[in-house]
Design a protein around this motif. Sequence first.
Motif, PDB file in Angstrom:
ATOM      1  N   GLY A 168     -25.090  59.341  42.814  1.00 35.53           N
ATOM      2  CA  GLY A 168     -26.688  59.057  41.791  1.00 35.53           C
ATOM      3  C   GLY A 168     -25.764  59.807  40.539  1.00 35.53           C
ATOM      4  O   GLY A 168     -26.905  60.051  39.681  1.00 35.53           O
ATOM      5  N   LEU A 169     -24.202  60.189  40.262  1.00 39.56           N
ATOM      6  CA  LEU A 169     -23.705  60.248  38.188  1.00 39.56           C
ATOM      7  C   LEU A 169     -23.959  59.089  37.787  1.00 39.56           C
ATOM      8  O   LEU A 169     -23.823  58.176  38.421  1.00 39.56           O
ATOM      9  CB  LEU A 169     -22.901  61.291  39.249  1.00 39.56           C
ATOM     10  N   ASP A 170     -24.200  59.691  36.658  1.00 42.38           N
ATOM     11  CA  ASP A 170     -23.856  58.829  35.593  1.00 42.38           C
ATOM     12  C   ASP A 170     -23.025  58.622  34.854  1.00 42.38           C
ATOM     13  O   ASP A 170     -21.778  60.510  34.815  1.00 42.38           O
ATOM     14  CB  ASP A 170     -24.984  58.792  34.242  1.00 42.38           C
ATOM     15  N   LEU A 171     -21.641  57.764  33.756  1.00 42.25           N
ATOM     16  CA  LEU A 171     -20.747  57.872  33.431  1.00 42.25           C
ATOM     17  C   LEU A 171     -21.226  57.773  32.343  1.00 42.25           C
ATOM     18  O   LEU A 171     -22.049  56.893  32.072  1.00 42.25           O
ATOM     19  CB  LEU A 171     -19.587  56.580  34.074  1.00 42.25           C
ATOM     20  N   LEU A 172     -20.714  58.871  31.630  1.00 49.54           N
ATOM     21  CA  LEU A 172     -21.289  58.498  29.919  1.00 49.54           C
ATOM     22  C   LEU A 172     -19.834  58.159  29.250  1.00 49.54           C
ATOM     23  O   LEU A 172     -19.002  59.662  29.425  1.00 49.54           O
ATOM     24  CB  LEU A 172     -21.775  59.611  29.240  1.00 49.54           C
ATOM     25  N   ASN A 173     -19.502  57.235  28.280  1.00 52.88           N
ATOM     26  CA  ASN A 173     -18.703  56.995  27.451  1.00 52.88           C
ATOM     27  C   ASN A 173     -18.966  57.359  26.202  1.00 52.88           C
ATOM     28  O   ASN A 173     -20.263  57.233  25.284  1.00 52.88           O
ATOM     29  CB  ASN A 173     -18.091  55.620  27.485  1.00 52.88           C
ATOM     30  N   PHE A 174     -18.197  58.783  25.199  1.00 53.66           N
ATOM     31  CA  PHE A 174     -18.419  59.293  24.313  1.00 53.66           C
ATOM     32  C   PHE A 174     -17.016  59.002  23.546  1.00 53.66           C
ATOM     33  O   PHE A 174     -15.699  58.665  23.997  1.00 53.66           O
ATOM     34  CB  PHE A 174     -18.625  60.589  24.590  1.00 53.66           C
ATOM     35  N   ASP A 175     -16.971  59.355  22.112  1.00 54.29           N
ATOM     36  CA  ASP A 175     -15.908  59.042  21.336  1.00 54.29           C
ATOM     37  C   ASP A 175     -15.100  60.280  21.854  1.00 54.29           C
ATOM     38  O   ASP A 175     -15.369  61.340  21.596  1.00 54.29           O
ATOM     39  CB  ASP A 175     -16.601  59.657  19.790  1.00 54.29           C
ATOM     40  N   GLY A 176     -14.165  59.736  22.369  1.00 58.51           N
ATOM     41  CA  GLY A 176     -12.954  60.500  22.899  1.00 58.51           C
ATOM     42  C   GLY A 176     -12.765  61.368  24.168  1.00 58.51           C
ATOM     43  O   GLY A 176     -12.134  61.812  24.609  1.00 58.51           O
ATOM     44  N   GLY A 177     -13.804  60.490  25.385  1.00 56.85           N
ATOM     45  CA  GLY A 177     -13.518  60.812  26.070  1.00 56.85           C
ATOM     46  C   GLY A 177     -14.862  59.945  27.187  1.00 56.85           C
ATOM     47  O   GLY A 177     -15.153  59.491  26.740  1.00 56.85           O
ATOM     48  N   VAL A 178     -14.904  60.166  28.757  1.00 56.88           N
ATOM     49  CA  VAL A 178     -15.449  59.903  29.394  1.00 56.88           C
ATOM     50  C   VAL A 178     -16.760  61.527  29.900  1.00 56.88           C
ATOM     51  O   VAL A 178     -15.217  62.072  30.542  1.00 56.88           O
ATOM     52  CB  VAL A 178     -14.755  59.223  30.941  1.00 56.88           C
ATOM     53  N   GLU A 179     -17.707  61.187  30.242  1.00 57.34           N
ATOM     54  CA  GLU A 179     -18.299  62.628  31.524  1.00 57.34           C
ATOM     55  C   GLU A 179     -18.465  61.810  32.398  1.00 57.34           C
ATOM     56  O   GLU A 179     -19.422  61.128  32.374  1.00 57.34           O
ATOM     57  CB  GLU A 179     -19.302  63.197  30.215  1.00 57.34           C
ATOM     58  N   ILE A 180     -18.858  62.766  33.776  1.00 55.73           N
ATOM     59  CA  ILE A 180     -19.828  62.626  34.785  1.00 55.73           C
ATOM     60  C   ILE A 180     -20.733  63.156  34.567  1.00 55.73           C
ATOM     61  O   ILE A 180     -20.230  64.429  34.824  1.00 55.73           O
ATOM     62  CB  ILE A 180     -18.665  62.297  36.042  1.00 55.73           C
ATOM     63  N   ARG A 181     -22.447  63.060  34.372  1.00 51.44           N
ATOM     64  CA  ARG A 181     -23.168  63.703  34.383  1.00 51.44           C
ATOM     65  C   ARG A 181     -24.009  63.930  35.931  1.00 51.44           C
ATOM     66  O   ARG A 181     -24.232  62.042  35.859  1.00 51.44           O
ATOM     67  CB  ARG A 181     -23.626  64.149  33.560  1.00 51.44           C
ATOM     68  N   PRO A 182     -25.208  64.273  36.103  1.00 46.37           N
ATOM     69  CA  PRO A 182     -26.577  63.819  36.206  1.00 46.37           C
ATOM     70  C   PRO A 182     -27.677  63.035  35.333  1.00 46.37           C
ATOM     71  O   PRO A 182     -27.117  63.253  34.384  1.00 46.37           O
ATOM     72  CB  PRO A 182     -27.156  65.423  37.118  1.00 46.37           C
ATOM     73  N   SER A 183     -28.916  62.136  35.928  1.00 41.04           N
ATOM     74  CA  SER A 183     -28.724  61.166  35.247  1.00 41.04           C
ATOM     75  C   SER A 183     -30.070  61.810  34.057  1.00 41.04           C
ATOM     76  O   SER A 183     -29.759  61.821  33.363  1.00 41.04           O
ATOM     77  CB  SER A 183     -29.692  60.170  35.798  1.00 41.04           C
ATOM     78  N   GLU A 184     -30.189  63.434  35.141  1.00 36.32           N
ATOM     79  CA  GLU A 184     -31.521  63.925  34.035  1.00 36.32           C
ATOM     80  C   GLU A 184     -30.352  64.694  32.815  1.00 36.32           C
ATOM     81  O   GLU A 184     -31.264  65.323  31.826  1.00 36.32           O
ATOM     82  CB  GLU A 184     -31.871  64.886  34.720  1.00 36.32           C
ATOM     83  N   ALA A 185     -29.016  64.929  32.442  1.00 37.28           N
ATOM     84  CA  ALA A 185     -28.949  65.287  31.410  1.00 37.28           C
ATOM     85  C   ALA A 185     -27.883  64.390  30.056  1.00 37.28           C
ATOM     86  O   ALA A 185     -27.417  63.774  29.907  1.00 37.28           O
ATOM     87  CB  ALA A 185     -26.985  65.960  31.734  1.00 37.28           C
ATOM     88  N   ASP A 186     -29.390  64.490  30.099  1.00 35.03           N
ATOM     89  CA  ASP A 186     -29.237  62.939  29.453  1.00 35.03           C
ATOM     90  C   ASP A 186     -29.988  63.397  27.800  1.00 35.03           C
ATOM     91  O   ASP A 186     -31.635  63.869  27.785  1.00 35.03           O
ATOM     92  CB  ASP A 186     -30.242  61.946  29.990  1.00 35.03           C
ATOM     93  N   LYS A 187     -29.646  62.978  26.572  1.00 30.54           N
ATOM     94  CA  LYS A 187     -30.721  63.798  25.310  1.00 30.54           C
ATOM     95  C   LYS A 187     -32.236  63.017  24.804  1.00 30.54           C
ATOM     96  O   LYS A 187     -32.308  63.269  24.752  1.00 30.54           O
ATOM     97  CB  LYS A 187     -29.582  63.579  23.815  1.00 30.54           C
ATOM     98  N   GLY A 188     -31.900  61.749  25.031  1.00 29.70           N
ATOM     99  CA  GLY A 188     -33.275  60.785  25.152  1.00 29.70           C
ATOM    100  C   GLY A 188     -33.890  61.487  25.587  1.00 29.70           C
ATOM    101  O   GLY A 188     -35.410  61.732  25.594  1.00 29.70           O
TER     102      GLY A 188
END
Length: 273
Positions: A168-188
Motif C-alpha cells: 500500500g505504498l506509493d512510488l514517487l518520481n521526482f527530479d533526480g530520483g524515485v521514492e517509496i513512501r506511505p500514501s499520506e506522505a503527500d504535500k497536497g
Amino acid sequence: MRPEVESQLTPFLQTLAQASQAVLLLDYDGTLAPFHAERDQAYPYPGIALLVQEIVRNARTRVIVVSGREAGEILPLLNIHPRPEVWGIHGLQRLRTNGSMEMPRLDDRTLNGLSDADRWLGYLQLRHVTEFKAGSIAVHWRGLSETDAADIQSRVLLGWRPIAENSGLDLLNFDGGVEIRPSEADKGIAVRDFLSEINPGTPVAYLGDDATDESAFQAMQGRGLTILVRPIWRETAAQLWLQPPDELRDFLGLWLKACAEQDELRMRQPCPK
C-alpha cells in the motif's frame, strides 16, 4: 521581475498588505536552493536566506518550509534565526518552531514494505545512492549520466513496484530520483489539512519547483497563490512562474515590503482614547 508577472502579483500583494496574518509555504530543494549532487551542500541561493529570515522576524507571516527531506536537515542548510516551521517527508513529519517534532506512527504493513524496499536496494548494492528517512526511502541519481540514471531507475522499480503494490505504498518520481513512501506522505494532503485549520481569509502562497509540489498546487486552487519556481517553465497547476534566483528574490522582497506597509499603517492609526 518581468512586468507581466509583477502585475499578476499586485492583487495578492495588496491583500497581503491589508492582512494582519499570512502564510508562506516554501519548498526547499530547487526552490529556495539550487539542486546539488552533494545534498548536504545544497545551500540557498544568495540573498534568499536573509529575506526569509526578515519575513520570519516581521512576525506577520507564518513561514513553513515543506520538503521531501527529513525536517531536521533543513535548518542547518537554511541557517536563519528565528527558525521557521519545517514539514519534512512531504508533510508527514512536522518540526515546530519550539523544537517539538510530530509524526504519525506507521503501521506494520508500511514498515514491512519499507524494510523489503531496503533489502532490495541491498541486493542491488545501491544503498550508497539512497536516502533513508523516518518514513520513506529515496534513491537519487542526480549527477549521473542519462544511461546510468536510467539503469538505476529500471532496476530499482523492478523490485519496488510489487513491494509498493503489496504494502500500500506509493512510488514517487521526482527530479533526480524515485521514492517509496506511505500514501499520506503527500504535500497536497498536508496543505489541504493545514488550510482547513486556518482562517479562510488568511492570505496564503505556496512556492515549489518539482512534480512533488503539483499536488500542493492543486490543493491550493481557489484558496491562495501558487508559484512555480524553476529556471525553465514546464506544464504546471501553479498560477505563476518565477525564475530563480533573481525573480525569487524580487518576490520575497515584495512580500516583505507588503508586510512593512501594514506595520506602517498601524503606526499611523491614532490610539483609542
